[in-house]
Design an enzyme around this catalytic site. Structure first.
Site, PDB file in Angstrom:
ATOM      1  N   LYS A 119       1.020  -1.089  -0.061  1.00 47.27           N
ATOM      2  CA  LYS A 119       0.080  -0.022   0.032  1.00 47.27           C
ATOM      3  C   LYS A 119       0.876   1.275   0.138  1.00 47.27           C
ATOM      4  O   LYS A 119       0.491   2.522  -0.138  1.00 47.27           O
ATOM      5  CB  LYS A 119      -0.866   0.112   1.256  1.00 47.27           C
ATOM      6  CG  LYS A 119      -1.897  -1.101   1.078  1.00 47.27           C
ATOM      7  CD  LYS A 119      -3.306  -0.788   2.075  1.00 47.27           C
ATOM      8  CE  LYS A 119      -2.771  -1.245   3.531  1.00 47.27           C
ATOM      9  NZ  LYS A 119      -3.525  -1.366   4.381  1.00 47.27           N
ATOM     10  N   LYS A 200      -8.971 -20.265   1.735  1.00 47.24           N
ATOM     11  CA  LYS A 200      -9.031 -20.790   3.089  1.00 47.24           C
ATOM     12  C   LYS A 200     -10.104 -20.076   3.818  1.00 47.24           C
ATOM     13  O   LYS A 200     -10.160 -18.869   3.712  1.00 47.24           O
ATOM     14  CB  LYS A 200      -7.760 -20.822   4.074  1.00 47.24           C
ATOM     15  CG  LYS A 200      -8.006 -20.963   5.371  1.00 47.24           C
ATOM     16  CD  LYS A 200      -6.920 -20.450   6.479  1.00 47.24           C
ATOM     17  CE  LYS A 200      -7.545 -19.863   7.699  1.00 47.24           C
ATOM     18  NZ  LYS A 200      -7.091 -19.600   8.941  1.00 47.24           N
ATOM     19  N   LYS A 203     -12.525 -15.623   9.111  1.00 49.75           N
ATOM     20  CA  LYS A 203     -13.018 -14.372   9.407  1.00 49.75           C
ATOM     21  C   LYS A 203     -12.490 -13.223   8.514  1.00 49.75           C
ATOM     22  O   LYS A 203     -13.169 -12.343   8.147  1.00 49.75           O
ATOM     23  CB  LYS A 203     -12.795 -14.288  10.818  1.00 49.75           C
ATOM     24  CG  LYS A 203     -13.906 -14.959  11.564  1.00 49.75           C
ATOM     25  CD  LYS A 203     -13.509 -14.832  13.065  1.00 49.75           C
ATOM     26  CE  LYS A 203     -12.311 -15.622  13.492  1.00 49.75           C
ATOM     27  NZ  LYS A 203     -12.033 -16.386  14.700  1.00 49.75           N
TER      28      LYS A 203
HETATM   29  P1  ADP Z   1      -9.908 -17.246  11.304  1.00 55.18           P
HETATM   30  O1  ADP Z   1      -9.146 -17.671  10.293  1.00 55.18           O
HETATM   31  O2  ADP Z   1     -11.236 -17.351  10.645  1.00 55.18           O
HETATM   32  O3  ADP Z   1      -9.607 -15.927  12.055  1.00 55.18           O
HETATM   33  P2  ADP Z   1      -8.992 -18.560  13.663  1.00 55.18           P
HETATM   34  O4  ADP Z   1      -7.563 -17.915  13.391  1.00 55.18           O
HETATM   35  O5  ADP Z   1      -9.732 -17.905  14.827  1.00 55.18           O
HETATM   36  O6  ADP Z   1      -9.787 -18.435  12.486  1.00 55.18           O
HETATM   37  O7  ADP Z   1      -8.757 -20.133  13.929  1.00 55.18           O
HETATM   38  C1  ADP Z   1      -9.379 -20.629  15.282  1.00 55.18           C
HETATM   39  C2  ADP Z   1      -8.845 -22.229  14.811  1.00 55.18           C
HETATM   40  O8  ADP Z   1      -9.626 -22.837  13.939  1.00 55.18           O
HETATM   41  C3  ADP Z   1      -7.692 -22.570  14.615  1.00 55.18           C
HETATM   42  O9  ADP Z   1      -7.193 -23.838  15.211  1.00 55.18           O
HETATM   43  C4  ADP Z   1      -7.535 -22.682  13.239  1.00 55.18           C
HETATM   44  O10 ADP Z   1      -6.314 -23.367  12.599  1.00 55.18           O
HETATM   45  C5  ADP Z   1      -8.737 -23.481  12.851  1.00 55.18           C
HETATM   46  N1  ADP Z   1      -9.086 -22.723  11.459  1.00 55.18           N
HETATM   47  C6  ADP Z   1      -9.542 -21.575  11.306  1.00 55.18           C
HETATM   48  N2  ADP Z   1      -9.958 -21.473   9.862  1.00 55.18           N
HETATM   49  C7  ADP Z   1      -9.755 -22.756   9.285  1.00 55.18           C
HETATM   50  C8  ADP Z   1      -9.960 -23.489   8.002  1.00 55.18           C
HETATM   51  N3  ADP Z   1     -10.369 -22.731   6.938  1.00 55.18           N
HETATM   52  N4  ADP Z   1      -9.766 -24.755   7.991  1.00 55.18           N
HETATM   53  C9  ADP Z   1      -9.196 -25.717   8.983  1.00 55.18           C
HETATM   54  N5  ADP Z   1      -8.973 -25.001  10.516  1.00 55.18           N
HETATM   55  C10 ADP Z   1      -9.338 -23.653  10.530  1.00 55.18           C
END
Ligand code: ADP
Ligand code: TRP
Length: 331
Positions: A119, A200, A203
């Site tokens: 950016k 993937k 959020k």
């Molecule tokens: P986000 O990526 O939505 O912010 P988090 O980082 O809060 O999710 O992830 C919380 C848990 O869920 C972690 O153990 C993470 O590895 C798992 N997780 C998040 N997204 C996925 C996904 N798309 N596939 C598999 N595991 C996931």
């Protein structure tokens, strides 16, 4: 003695199917054979969430999500990170054993730096020390309970490796095992659940299928999954479709085989594939959703469960801290 399984989820927004299959479900399965400690990583969320009302709500939502998914607080020690001051004491001690260069290599930090560079912003823009030192606090979360295994999705593996590095550097310094070195437990088939756009599910990408959304909204969300321009008649390869990847998570083996055949035969459009997906997702999530609504309707009981969990967790945390303080000569 049983081995210890530990994991945490940041309360930064709605729980989604990726969290459920990547972290919650494998963690609950492990709880049958391990001593389990599962928690809400609320101080990790503070790095990005500065609205008190919102954070207060998401903490309860994630806690209710765990319970609705089947966590039994009699069996699992279930607590909020912020209720265990020893985690932050350990965090401070681990800082002294963590190379700054290790933090420079963390994916999340590197991505933020790169984003700024692209950016044309100052490379440090919007990066707080909480984000930079995130892996140290995460190592403290894990190490404080002498965890053996940490069930997580693939994206968190680097953080667990950093926790290993940090614990090993403490042990190497004192010439003995002061801290347990943890291992990641990643389930290959659910390590990376795809989101609506095929990336993937996360959020931060706004491509999630939330766990606790009303039926109508769930259907609408599933209908938004990106597809290619293949016509109804064309045969489709189920292995290349994220709709089918998601379907497999929810379907019975026979359903999976039958639908794969329909994909390959042609004559089934993406609209129908999404309808089939909605049917199995809703079938699985409806009872979890009902439990979630009941739990969210009684926040005082939920808070009591978390408080009782913290009371069980603290003596364990204190013993790790005492062991480390003694080894360090700060006893
Ligand atoms: P986000 O990526 O939505 O912010 P988090 O980082 O809060 O999710 O992830 C919380 C848990 O869920 C972690 O153990 C993470 O590895 C798992 N997780 C998040 N997204 C996925 C996904 N798309 N596939 C598999 N595991 C996931
Ligand atoms: N970093 C994890 C995530 O983004 C959350 C987390 C914090 C965690 N502390 C942890 C996961 C300890 C496992 C163990 O999803």
């Amino acid at each position: 003695m049983k081995k210890i399984s530990l994991t945490g989820i940041k309360p930064t927004g709605d729980l989604h199917i990726g969290n459920y299959f990547g972290a919650i479900k494998p963690a609950l399965e492990l709880a049958n054979e391990y001593d389990a400690r599962y928690f809400i990583a609320d101080y990790h969320a503070l790095n990005t969430m500065k609205d008190p009302k919102e954070l207060n709500t998401t903490i309860r939502q994630v806690a209710a999500g765990w319970l609705a998914s089947g966590l039994d607080p009699e069996k699992v020690i279930f607590y909020r990170q912020s209720s265990i001051p020893e985690v932050f004491e350990l965090n401070a001690m681990l800082m002294a054993f963590t190379a700054k260069g290790l933090m420079n290599r963390a994916h999340a930090y590197k991505a933020a730096v790169q984003d700024n560079a692209e950016k044309g912003d100052d490379t440090d823009a919007g990066i707080n020390m909480g984000l930079f030192t995130y892996p140290v606090l995460m190592a403290a979360d894990i190490i404080i309970f002498d965890s053996d295994v940490v069930p997580v999705g693939k994206d968190q593996v680097q953080h667990i490796e950093m926790a290993q590095d940090i614990a090993q550097s403490v042990n190497a310094n004192y010439g003995k095992q002061v801290l347990k070195v943890p291992q990641a437990a990643v389930q290959e088939n659910t390590a990376l659940i795809p989101g609506l756009d095929g990336r993937k599910m996360s959020k931060s990408y706004g491509n999630i299928i939330p766990l606790f959304t009303p039926e109508k909204q769930l259907r609408k969300t599933i209908m938004r999954i990106t597809t290619n321009s293949q016509t109804v008649e064309e045969p489709k390869n189920p292995d290349e479709s994220q709709i089918f990847q998601l379907y497999k998570l929810f379907a019975e083996p026979q359903e999976e085989t039958d639908l794969a055949n329909r994909y390959r035969a042609g004559g089934m459009g993406w609209g129908d594939a999404k309808e089939e997906l909605f049917r199995v997702v809703d079938r699985t999530l409806a009872p979890i959703r009902r439990r979630y609504d009941e739990i969210m309707a009684d926040i005082p009981s939920l808070d009591k469960i978390l408080k009782q969990g913290a009371e069980k967790a603290r003596p364990i945390a204190q013993s790790t801290i005492n062991r480390f303080r003694k080894a360090a000569g700060v006893d």
